[in-house]
Write an enzyme that holds these catalytic residues in place. Structure first.
Site, PDB file in Angstrom:
ATOM      1  CG  HIS A  91      -0.283  -0.221   2.521  1.00 10.66           C
ATOM      2  ND1 HIS A  91       0.110  -1.489   2.934  1.00 10.66           N
ATOM      3  CD2 HIS A  91       0.077   0.616   3.516  1.00 10.66           C
ATOM      4  CE1 HIS A  91       0.677  -1.409   4.129  1.00 10.66           C
ATOM      5  NE2 HIS A  91       0.680  -0.133   4.502  1.00 10.66           N
TER       6      HIS A  91
ATOM      7  CG  HIS B  43       1.119   5.101   4.305  1.00  7.70           C
ATOM      8  ND1 HIS B  43       0.291   5.081   5.405  1.00  7.70           N
ATOM      9  CD2 HIS B  43       1.817   3.943   4.335  1.00  7.70           C
ATOM     10  CE1 HIS B  43       0.489   3.956   6.074  1.00  7.70           C
ATOM     11  NE2 HIS B  43       1.401   3.245   5.443  1.00  7.70           N
TER      12      HIS B  43
HETATM   13  P1  AMP Z   1       1.713   0.180   7.484  1.00 10.44           P
HETATM   14  O1  AMP Z   1       2.096   0.389   8.909  1.00 10.44           O
HETATM   15  O2  AMP Z   1       2.587   0.931   6.514  1.00 10.44           O
HETATM   16  O3  AMP Z   1       1.594  -1.292   7.133  1.00 10.44           O
HETATM   17  O4  AMP Z   1       0.299   0.847   7.316  1.00 10.44           O
HETATM   18  C1  AMP Z   1      -0.908   0.215   7.578  1.00 10.44           C
HETATM   19  C2  AMP Z   1      -1.920   1.306   7.640  1.00 10.44           C
HETATM   20  O5  AMP Z   1      -3.199   0.743   7.531  1.00 10.44           O
HETATM   21  C3  AMP Z   1      -1.894   2.100   8.952  1.00 10.44           C
HETATM   22  O6  AMP Z   1      -1.661   3.467   8.663  1.00 10.44           O
HETATM   23  C4  AMP Z   1      -3.274   1.850   9.542  1.00 10.44           C
HETATM   24  O7  AMP Z   1      -3.791   2.976  10.216  1.00 10.44           O
HETATM   25  C5  AMP Z   1      -4.074   1.501   8.310  1.00 10.44           C
HETATM   26  N1  AMP Z   1      -5.247   0.675   8.578  1.00 10.44           N
HETATM   27  C6  AMP Z   1      -5.304  -0.465   9.305  1.00 10.44           C
HETATM   28  N2  AMP Z   1      -6.557  -0.947   9.315  1.00 10.44           N
HETATM   29  C7  AMP Z   1      -7.308  -0.097   8.569  1.00 10.44           C
HETATM   30  C8  AMP Z   1      -8.686  -0.046   8.192  1.00 10.44           C
HETATM   31  N3  AMP Z   1      -9.549  -0.969   8.584  1.00 10.44           N
HETATM   32  N4  AMP Z   1      -9.110   0.986   7.410  1.00 10.44           N
HETATM   33  C9  AMP Z   1      -8.237   1.935   7.010  1.00 10.44           C
HETATM   34  N5  AMP Z   1      -6.926   1.946   7.318  1.00 10.44           N
HETATM   35  C10 AMP Z   1      -6.465   0.943   8.083  1.00 10.44           C
END
Ligand code: AMP
Length: 182
Positions: A168, A170
């Site tokens: 993903h 950001h």
């Molecule tokens: P990472 O730490 O780079 O793997 O980012 C994962 C991201 O996913 C974090 O910023 C979380 O806040 C986000 N996240 C986790 N669960 C959800 C969800 N259900 N809806 C939207 N964002 C999410």
């Protein structure tokens, strides 16, 4: 006051997270549980590096994710859990991060991760998909009025503080960002 608290009570009962609360444990991120699926407003410096490191280290301790193991993002793609979706096409989805770290913070994901648990898994076969995700990030940034600029981040692995193993991007903006990020 009584009326207000009754109204609040019924809003809680109508919380769309009801189904998400029945999710298997592996789909319950800390952010998801904390938010009970209500949108969380951006609060500066709520996400500390320490907590991000903890989450990434915990994820690493759980072992390497299987490339086809479903993640919470697969549940968002299949609409089994709600998200604020900003953009969708045949291959990509953009939605608001549940725990925003800037006034605008959204994620761009491929609908099918095709082995891309993280950027470190990228091969030449992913070139088109990765390029498409960047184009989607740019489109949605325009849509979200980030004309003054923004940052695109891909966390990878334990030291990169990755916690969801479905690649993903950001996209963060809506304020003056600092540098370096570490
Ligand atoms: P990472 O730490 O780079 O793997 O980012 C994962 C991201 O996913 C974090 O910023 C979380 O806040 C986000 N996240 C986790 N669960 C959800 C969800 N259900 N809806 C939207 N964002 C999410």
């Amino acid at each position: 006051m009584l009326v207000a608290s009754r109204a609040f009570g019924s809003a809680l009962r109508a919380c769309p997270c009801r189904s998400a609360c029945n999710l298997p444990k592996q789909f319950r991120t800390e952010a998801l549980q904390r938010s009970r699926h209500f949108p969380v407003a951006y609060r500066p410096a709520t996400r500390t590096m320490a907590s991000e490191k903890d989450k990434a280290q915990q994820a690493a301790a759980e072992g390497p994710p299987a490339a086809q193991q479903p993640t919470i993002f697969d549940k968002i793609v299949s609409k089994d859990i709600p998200a604020t979706i900003l953009y969708e096409d045949a291959t990509a989805l953009a939605f608001k991060d549940i725990s925003p770290q800037a006034p605008v913070h959204f994620l761009v994901i491929p609908k099918k991760k095709t082995g891309l648990t993280g950027l470190s898994q990228a091969t030449e076969s992913h070139e088109q998909l990765l390029g498409h995700l960047l184009v989607v990030a740019s489109k949605v940034a325009k849509q979200e009025k980030l004309q003054e600029g923004y940052r695109v981040v891909i966390n990878d692995g334990k030291e990169g503080c990755q916690s969801v193993f479905h690649i993903h991007l950001h996209v963060l903006g809506g304020k003056q960002l600092g540098w370096p990020p570490c």
